[in-house]
Each structure stands twice: as structure tokens, then as C-alpha cells.
Design a protein around this motif. Structure first.
Motif: not given
Length: 346
Positions: A100-104, A226-240
Motif C-alpha cells: 500500500n505504501s507504493m500508492l504514495a 519515493g523520496s526520503e522526505e516521504g508522503a502520506p499514504m492514501p486510502v481508497y474506497r471503491d477506487n476513490k
């Protein structure tokens, strides 16, 4: 073997459900309007020549014609001859992180889609090398066995998403070991792996697996996403996207590239490490190193003399349209007078 010269046109088939919904809505509106006029038997006597089933038949024929036309425009082609040929190449295994982290979204549009685009470009540049794909998160699975069928490789690539592996994590070691099992070491060709990952939540002993690969003359290269600073991990529901993952304190979970671990794996695997950016995936640098892998001539079967088959589908589409054209909304007088099941007295 079947292939499509313009496979992107098949997306036109997605319009069929839309047409069906529109037809059902219009038909439902007509039924309500007829009920408002009176009982169905009364209406049949008022307009006895009108066929209420004809529009459904005409719509079905139109949909068939549309489907045949779309598939015909995509130009299906059939390989009419299989030939054996000599090729000289190496075996390349792509190990793609689908956690899931690959969705960042610190890479556009996100880490996973950026990686898939880079792999697609790599496949376009292959000529004689064989390619396979393994997807992994908490577990690893073979997505595509080693093959020279680049068209199949791109089809399998397009289906990759983060829902393919239910167990979360980053089991790089398991992916490397599965990659070794997937190689055919009897063919004598040079072999290499490309691990594409952000290294987040790394959990197994990847270095031990890498050493096994090196012992079998398989180099392990790593591309950090990705980056060393990072990014929030998005959450999806019904492809949104519905927000971002949060921890127990309500703070957004930041996923960062574990570059130190990626470098360690590449060094132990006698390979190259590159950190991908939006401008450069790094695959060109890695593949330039893989060019040094020993290549050996091998026998390969391939289809030649692909023949177009679009004309048959276009013909079927025209036939459906012709039949649809001659079907009227009026009942046949002769057929309506035939009473096969009517009981006559006397």
C-alpha cells in the motif's frame, strides 16, 4: 495466436453498459406513459399494429453491431504460422513492490503507476531478452513467467495493483527466492533481477536471499521509489481516494523511501542502485549495466504472418445494422392473424 493491432480501441466496449442503462430508462418511461393511458389490452385494441417487442430486438441488434464494429476497429490479427528462430539474449526478472505504501504520491501519479510506466517502456525496448514479473508485498507471487511474449507482458503489467497481494509488508527476500525458482538455469543464459520498491516495512532477510542469487550468478539491482522526505499514504474506497491513513494519535502516516536498505541489497547483489525521480525512472541506468550480462543463443517459437480479421467483424456489424433497419415497429398483418393456440368452438 490472437492479437489486436489497436487494442486501445477496445475501451469503446465500455460504452455498452451506458447505452443499456439509457435504453432501460427510456423503456421504463414509455411503460409508465402507456400505463397512464389505460390497460394494456385496451391499448392493444387501439393500436393493434404497433409491436412493443420490436424496439428491444432493434436495440439488441444495434448493440451487437456496435460491439462487432469496436472489435473490428481494434483489428484482431491471427498468427497463421509458427516458426522457430534463434535468439541471443538474457533472462530478466522484474520484482515489483505492490504494498500500500507504493500508492504514495511523492511521485506522479503515484509510486506504483510510475514504476509500471517505466516497466512498460523497458518492455518496448527489449528485442531478444526474456522477461518475467513477480509482485510482492507481505508475500510474493509470479505474475508472469519468463517469456519473450512482450505483448503478454504488457497485458499482465496493466493488471497489477495493490489488491493483488492481501498480506501487507515488503518481503523482498521472498520475492528474490521466488525469482530464483522461476529461472531456468539449464539454458545457460545470463540472468538478472530488478527490484522496484520503496523498502517500506522491510521484514525478511533480503540479504541472505541476495547472497543465494549471487551464488547462482544472478545480479540483483534495485530501483528506489519515493523520496526520503516521504508522503502520506492514501486510502481508497471503491477506487476513490477518501483520505490518508492515520496512526492511533490521528496523525497522517508518512511513508518514506528506505534508501539505505535499497543500497545494501544492490551492493550485496553485485548490482546497481538508482533512485527514481519523476523525470527519470532509473531503468535506463540499470539496464545499461544488465547489458553486460552474458547472452546465449536459444531457440524460440514465435508467430509470423499475422493476418487481419477485422473485415469479418465489420461485415457482421453491417449485417446486424441491415437486419435492424428492416425491422419496423409495426406488427406483420399476416403473422398477427395466425392463431396457433387459439381454441375455436364448434
Amino acid at each position: 495466436m490472437l492479437r489486436f493491432a489497436h487494442i486501445e480501441y477496445l475501451w469503446g466496449l465500455a460504452a455498452i453498459p451506458l447505452f443499456l442503462l439509457i435504453f432501460l430508462w427510456v423503456n421504463n418511461w414509455k411503460q409508465k406513459a402507456l400505463k397512464a393511458l389505460g390497460h394494456r389490452q385496451v391499448i392493444n385494441k387501439i393500436v393493434p399494429a404497433v409491436s412493443f417487442s420490436a424496439p428491444k430486438i432493434k436495440f439488441a441488434l444495434f448493440m451487437l453491431a456496435f460491439a462487432f464494429l469496436v472489435v473490428g476497429i481494434a483489428d484482431p490479427q491471427i498468427g497463421s504460422k509458427i516458426v522457430e528462430e534463434k535468439r541471443k539474449g538474457a533472462d530478466l526478472m522484474i520484482l515489483l513492490d505492490v504494498s500500500n505504501s507504493m500508492l504514495a504520491q511523492d511521485m506522479a501519479p503515484n509510486r506504483l503507476e510510475n514504476a509500471k510506466l517505466a516497466i512498460s517502456q523497458l518492455i518496448d525496448n527489449l528485442h531478444s531478452d526474456r522477461i518475467g514479473m513477480i509482485v510482492f508485498a507481505g508475500e510474493a507471487y509470479v505474475q508472469l513467467p519468463v517469456t519473450t511474449d512482450y505483448a503478454a507482458a504488457k497485458l499482465f503489467l496493466n493488471t497489477i495493483n495493490t489488491d493483488m497481494v492481501p498480506t501487507q509488508g515488503t518481503a523482498i527476500g521472498a520475492a528474490i527466492e521466488l525469482g530464483l525458482k522461476s529461472f531456468d538455469f539449464k539454458n545457460g543464459t545470463g540472468k538478472a533481477m530488478i527490484v522496484i520498491t520503496d523498502g517500506e516495512n522491510h521484514e525478511d532477510d533480503a540479504i541472505a536471499a541476495v547472497k543465494k542469487a549471487v551464488d547462482q550468478d544472478v545480479s540483483v539491482n534495485v530501483i528506489g521509489m519515493g523520496s526520503e522526505e516521504g508522503a502520506p499514504m492514501p486510502v481508497y474506497r471503491d477506487n476513490k481516494q477518501v483520505g490518508f491513513r492515520t496512526d492511533s494519535s490521528g496523525q497522517s502516516v508518512i511513508t518514506k523511501l528506505n534508501e539505505a536498505m535499497c543500497k545494501e541489497i544492490a551492493a550485496a547483489g553485485k548490482g546497481t542502485y538508482v533512485r527514481a525521480t519523476n523525470a527519470n525512472s532509473g531503468l535506463n541506468i540499470v539496464t545499461s549495466q544488465i547489458e553486460k550480462v552474458q547472452r546465449k543463443t536459444y531457440d524460440a517459437k514465435s508467430f509470423k504472418d499475422f493476418e487481419d480479421r477485422f473485415q469479418y467483424l465489420i461485415g457482421l456489424a453491417l449485417l446486424c445494422l441491415a437486419i435492424e433497419f428492416f425491422i419496423t415497429n409495426r406488427k406483420s398483418v399476416r403473422l398477427s392473424n395466425v392463431k396457433l393456440f387459439e381454441v375455436r368452438n364448434g
